[in-house]
Design a protein around this motif. Structure first.
Motif, PDB file in Angstrom:
ATOM      1  N   ASP B  39       0.823  -1.216   0.000  1.00  0.00           N
ATOM      2  CA  ASP B  39       0.000   0.000   0.000  1.00  0.00           C
ATOM      3  C   ASP B  39       0.853   1.262   0.000  1.00  0.00           C
ATOM      4  O   ASP B  39       0.578   2.216  -0.729  1.00  0.00           O
ATOM      5  CB  ASP B  39      -0.875   0.047   1.265  1.00  0.00           C
ATOM      6  CG  ASP B  39      -1.963  -0.992   1.206  1.00  0.00           C
ATOM      7  OD1 ASP B  39      -2.293  -1.422   0.094  1.00  0.00           O
ATOM      8  OD2 ASP B  39      -2.475  -1.359   2.283  1.00  0.00           O
ATOM      9  N   THR B  40       1.882   1.219   0.845  1.00  0.00           N
ATOM     10  CA  THR B  40       2.727   2.400   0.969  1.00  0.00           C
ATOM     11  C   THR B  40       3.523   2.634  -0.302  1.00  0.00           C
ATOM     12  O   THR B  40       3.624   3.755  -0.801  1.00  0.00           O
ATOM     13  CB  THR B  40       3.712   2.240   2.157  1.00  0.00           C
ATOM     14  OG1 THR B  40       3.046   1.540   3.192  1.00  0.00           O
ATOM     15  CG2 THR B  40       4.194   3.572   2.652  1.00  0.00           C
ATOM     16  N   ASN B  42       2.684   1.749  -3.271  1.00  0.00           N
ATOM     17  CA  ASN B  42       1.751   2.272  -4.280  1.00  0.00           C
ATOM     18  C   ASN B  42       1.534   3.763  -4.097  1.00  0.00           C
ATOM     19  O   ASN B  42       1.557   4.539  -5.046  1.00  0.00           O
ATOM     20  CB  ASN B  42       0.396   1.571  -4.166  1.00  0.00           C
ATOM     21  CG  ASN B  42       0.441   0.190  -4.793  1.00  0.00           C
ATOM     22  OD1 ASN B  42       1.353  -0.105  -5.576  1.00  0.00           O
ATOM     23  ND2 ASN B  42      -0.508  -0.662  -4.431  1.00  0.00           N
ATOM     24  N   LEU B  43       1.325   4.135  -2.854  1.00  0.00           N
ATOM     25  CA  LEU B  43       1.065   5.536  -2.547  1.00  0.00           C
ATOM     26  C   LEU B  43       2.267   6.412  -2.926  1.00  0.00           C
ATOM     27  O   LEU B  43       2.114   7.450  -3.581  1.00  0.00           O
ATOM     28  CB  LEU B  43       0.756   5.664  -1.052  1.00  0.00           C
ATOM     29  CG  LEU B  43       0.559   7.087  -0.535  1.00  0.00           C
ATOM     30  CD1 LEU B  43      -0.706   7.689  -1.123  1.00  0.00           C
ATOM     31  CD2 LEU B  43       0.474   7.088   0.980  1.00  0.00           C
ATOM     32  N   GLN B  46       2.521   6.789  -6.600  1.00  0.00           N
ATOM     33  CA  GLN B  46       1.567   7.775  -7.124  1.00  0.00           C
ATOM     34  C   GLN B  46       2.106   9.186  -6.944  1.00  0.00           C
ATOM     35  O   GLN B  46       2.024  10.029  -7.836  1.00  0.00           O
ATOM     36  CB  GLN B  46       0.232   7.695  -6.362  1.00  0.00           C
ATOM     37  CG  GLN B  46      -0.427   6.346  -6.367  1.00  0.00           C
ATOM     38  CD  GLN B  46      -1.335   6.153  -7.568  1.00  0.00           C
ATOM     39  OE1 GLN B  46      -1.255   6.911  -8.528  1.00  0.00           O
ATOM     40  NE2 GLN B  46      -2.171   5.153  -7.516  1.00  0.00           N
TER      41      GLN B  46
END
Lengths: 296, 87
Positions: B39-40, B42-43, B46
């Protein structure tokens, strides 16, 4: 020393001295004043700072909401001068009266107050803290918590105090803070860190001087407030201003706080969550459950 | 200023954290390793995509943020390397 000796001050704030200060400020700020007159008034305003009644006059001027902000700011500068340059000459009662005035001014802050007034109050608070927190000022943390509980405006003021305190205690270039370096250092670690983390990291620490209020500590309060700011995805101006203020305070304290406390308070998670909540033009950012923060 | 001030402040805070020099192995495990979760990553990816600037028309604020962000990456990688060597 009636100016600081009597917590209620020498009068109702409309003494001759008060009126003279107002007249001098008017002359200084009036574009029609002649140069000579303005210089006289400036000199008067500078000299009055050493007057024994100056701190009380400072308090009444700073409290005068009907006056322009510039007058209130001058009032704060009188208090600031007294604390910075005349502190060692004050008795414990006079020091107590000064602290009382600064706490009152902080508590009476309003949302409409300009940022430079709020910043000045925070700055004066820290000047007091550097000189007496942990010595004779033992309830500072409790007073900060009481302010924190008042409103978002007060929370932002508390964050300014915490940030300035951190900068001056750990920044190495403030001589007043350096004089009490290790005491202030310990007191900061004490009030920011959750009590259980503190007990785990420093089991043998000296508990005799208790500077903290409450078990959670400022890191938890900051992380929780950050969670509230970005919690439900509707970031209005107030929440955003508050979130930015918390992040700026984090930037300062994160370089010295006990690392384990950043984990237990979910501070790092929430800082990362701000990246997801920010107003980036990519709305592709998937806010995963890991970053969604429940609102209490 | 195109860069969002909240993003800026969050990157500044992370920069200040990972710029710390005295991390213990436990600290690295607790504070650095979670940055590698999917998740991190990916963030952060982005954010990186958003921060890419056009070299022929540089957005100054965005560029400075990108620079700081890359340093966060550098410091994190260094801490991780230390962690892997020790383990």
């Amino acid at each position: 020393m009636s100016g600081v000796g009597n917590p209620n001050g020498p009068g109702d704030g409309t003494s001759e001295l008060h009126k003279q200060i107002l007249r001098a400020l008017e002359v200084v700020h009036d574009p029609r004043s002649s140069n000579a007159l303005r210089q006289d008034a400036s000199r008067y305003l500078e000299e009055i700072r050493s007057n024994e009644e100056a701190p009380y006059q400072g308090f009444t001027l700073a409290s005068a909401r009907k006056q322009p902000a510039i007058v209130r700011h001058y009032g704060l500068s009188l208090l600031d001068y007294a604390i910075r340059y005349r502190w060692t000459g004050y008795s414990p009662e006079q020091a107590e009266a000064l602290r009382g005035w600064v706490v009152t001014l902080a508590s009476n802050s309003e949302k409409e107050d300009p940022a430079y007034i709020m910043n000045k109050i925070a700055e004066i608070w820290v000047e007091l803290a550097k000189r007496s927190w942990g010595l004779e000022w033992m309830n500072m943390d409790e007073l900060l918590f009481a302010l924190w509980s008042q409103s978002v405006t007060h929370k932002i003021l508390v964050l300014s105090v915490l940030e300035t305190l951190s900068e001056e205690v750990f920044g190495n270039d403030d001589t007043t803070a350096a004089l009490r370096g290790s005491d202030l250092n310990k007191a900061c670690v004490e009030v920011f860190t959750p009590a259980d983390v503190l007990a785990e990291y420093f089991p043998a620490r000296d508990n005799t001087i208790n500077t903290r209020f409450g078990k959670e500590g400022w890191l938890s309060r900051m992380a929780e407030l950050l969670g509230w700011c970005i919690g439900d995805g509707h970031l209005d101006d107030e929440r955003k201003t508050c979130a930015v203020k918390i992040l700026v305070t984090f930037r300062s304290i994160i370089s010295w706080v006990v690392p384990g406390s950043l984990v237990t308070t979910h501070s790092v998670n929430r800082i990362c969550a701000c990246l997801a909540a920010a107003d980036m033009p990519i709305q592709l950012v998937r806010i995963s459950p890991r970053f969604s923060v429940p609102v209490k | 200023m195109n860069s969002d001030r909240m993003t800026q402040a969050a990157v500044d805070a992370l920069y200040s954290l990972y710029n710390r020099t005295r991390f213990s192995v436990d600290d690295i495990r607790d504070l650095v390793c979670p940055m590698l979760q999917e998740d991190t990553i990916n963030l952060l990816n982005q954010l990186y995509q958003w921060l890419i600037v056009d070299p022929s028309n540089i957005d100054e604020a965005k560029y400075l943020l990108l620079k700081k962000f890359s340093e966060v990456g550098g410091h994190t990688a260094y801490a991780l390397m230390t962690f892997l060597i020790i383990n």
